[in-house]
Design an enzyme around this catalytic site. Structure first.
Site, mmCIF file in Angstrom:
data_model
loop_
_atom_site.group_PDB
_atom_site.id
_atom_site.type_symbol
_atom_site.label_atom_id
_atom_site.label_comp_id
_atom_site.label_asym_id
_atom_site.label_seq_id
_atom_site.Cartn_x
_atom_site.Cartn_y
_atom_site.Cartn_z
ATOM 1 C CG ASP A 18 -20.214 27.397 -25.915
ATOM 2 O OD1 ASP A 18 -20.334 26.483 -25.060
ATOM 3 O OD2 ASP A 18 -20.861 28.461 -25.840
ATOM 4 C CE1 TYR B 132 -24.665 20.545 -30.234
ATOM 5 C CE2 TYR B 132 -26.156 21.074 -32.033
ATOM 6 C CZ TYR B 132 -24.990 21.309 -31.332
ATOM 7 O OH TYR B 132 -24.169 22.324 -31.730
ATOM 8 C CG ASN C 186 -21.850 30.058 -29.231
ATOM 9 O OD1 ASN C 186 -22.172 29.974 -30.416
ATOM 10 N ND2 ASN C 186 -20.974 29.245 -28.675
ATOM 11 N NE ARG D 212 -24.690 27.136 -31.863
ATOM 12 C CZ ARG D 212 -23.912 28.122 -32.272
ATOM 13 N NH1 ARG D 212 -24.437 29.338 -32.453
ATOM 14 N NH2 ARG D 212 -22.634 27.929 -32.514
ATOM 15 C CE LYS E 138 -17.058 35.867 -31.563
ATOM 16 N NZ LYS E 138 -17.178 34.695 -30.657
ATOM 17 N N GLY F 18 -17.217 35.724 -39.106
ATOM 18 C CA GLY F 18 -16.957 34.582 -39.979
ATOM 19 C C GLY F 18 -15.780 34.748 -40.911
ATOM 20 N N GLY G 124 -15.011 30.629 -33.772
ATOM 21 C CA GLY G 124 -15.288 31.754 -32.884
ATOM 22 C C GLY G 124 -14.758 31.544 -31.478
ATOM 23 C CG ASP G 125 -16.184 28.265 -29.401
ATOM 24 O OD1 ASP G 125 -17.014 29.166 -29.173
ATOM 25 O OD2 ASP G 125 -16.506 27.113 -29.741
#
Length: 306
Positions: free
Chosen positions: A31, A102, A166, A168, A226, A228, A258-259
């Site tokens: 990101d 990941y 961001n 997660r 933001k 989407g 987004g980044d």
């Protein structure tokens, strides 16, 4: 070397993305790296863009460092860790939407804030400091506190500090810790760039205006929510929250959307554009990115679209 410095702090990873014929394409992304990439594409030549992280000594770490250097992102603040390597993630696409797997447990970036003096030096030399919720989530709690303390001091000293939550949840110890840390980060941020879907799921915001209001009340100086590709909430210099709409595009791959918005938005703001005009540039950059596979679109394509 540029006269001004944009410093992005976080974790870059090896990226595996699906290609034609069942093959996989290898690249580098993450990101904070993605935003550094698009800031570099949009900022003028008198800005230096640098990345602050920690890498290993293995061949993939070497390739990542070479990739950054070859693409005009300074590596002078990157430390090396003989005991660790770089993280890796794979992207699978279904109708333009992505799912991730990941492998990041041995990532050297988890120790990026261990050398507090190096962090102080990098921040002191920077005009803009950018970090994210992922940057915070991968750190040990005391290192998180150190990073927030240093960035908060940088904001008080007049530097531009930028935070993208961001969110997660799987990277955090628990939801309570995540909420508390993200809220604390708001007070360190000159500019906050949350994403509505993530925020609504964690904080229960009813709409984008409510989300923007919560971030402002938590201490962020300027907020862009933001959404989407949908309407965006932007806090204006007069204190009002503007709701902006832009032309929609059908995504091929939403990775990095987004980044890339962040990079375009910040470049415009640093050039003196008002928040609404900067949001339009952020949208234009993101629209280019989602129409191609992978997180990083060639910078020449981005420049030609502005």
């Amino acid at each position: 070397m540029g006269n001004k410095l944009f410093l992005s702090i976080g974790e870059a990873m090896v990226e595996l993305s699906q290609a034609e014929g069942g093959l996989w394409r290898m690249g580098f992304a993450g990101d904070t790296l993605n935003t550094a990439w698009y800031a570099r594409a949009c900022l003028p030549a008198d800005w230096e863009v640098a990345y602050f992280t920690r890498l290993g000594l293995d061949p993939f770490s070497e390739r990542m460092r070479d990739f950054l250097q070859d693409n005009a992102i300074s590596t002078r603040f990157i430390a090396r860790d003989p005991e660790r390597t770089v993280g890796l993630y794979a992207i699978e696409l279904h109708d333009g939407e992505r799912s991730f797997s990941y492998w990041r447990g041995q990532s050297a970036a988890r120790r990026l804030a261990d050398d507090e003096q190096a962090l102080k030096v990098a921040i002191a030399q920077s005009d803009v400091i950018y970090f994210s919720g992922i940057t915070l989530a991968i750190l040990e709690p005391e290192r998180r506190e150190a990073l927030l303390r240093l960035i908060g001091a940088a904001r008080q000293a007049g530097k531009t500090t930028v935070f993208d939550p961001n969110i997660r949840p799987k990277l955090w110890e628990d939801t309570q810790t995540m909420r508390a840390c993200l809220t604390r980060a708001a007070a360190t941020a000159s500019i906050a760039l949350p994403s509505f879907d993530d925020e609504a799921a964690v904080f229960g915001d009813s709409d984008i205006e409510a989300c923007a209001t919560r971030w402002l009340r938590a201490g962020a100086g300027e907020v862009v929510v933001k959404n989407g590709g949908g309407p965006v909430a932007v806090s204006m210099s007069d204190g009002a929250i503007a709701i902006l709409t832009f032309d929609s595009v059908k995504p091929v791959d939403s990775t990095g959307a987004g980044d890339s918005f962040n990079g375009g938005y910040l470049a415009a703001r640093l050039a003196g554009e008002a928040p609404d005009k900067a949001a339009a540039q952020g949208h234009e950059v993101a629209a280019q990115v989602v129409c191609r596979p992978g997180a990083l679109v060639p910078r020449e394509q981005i420049r030609s679209s502005l």
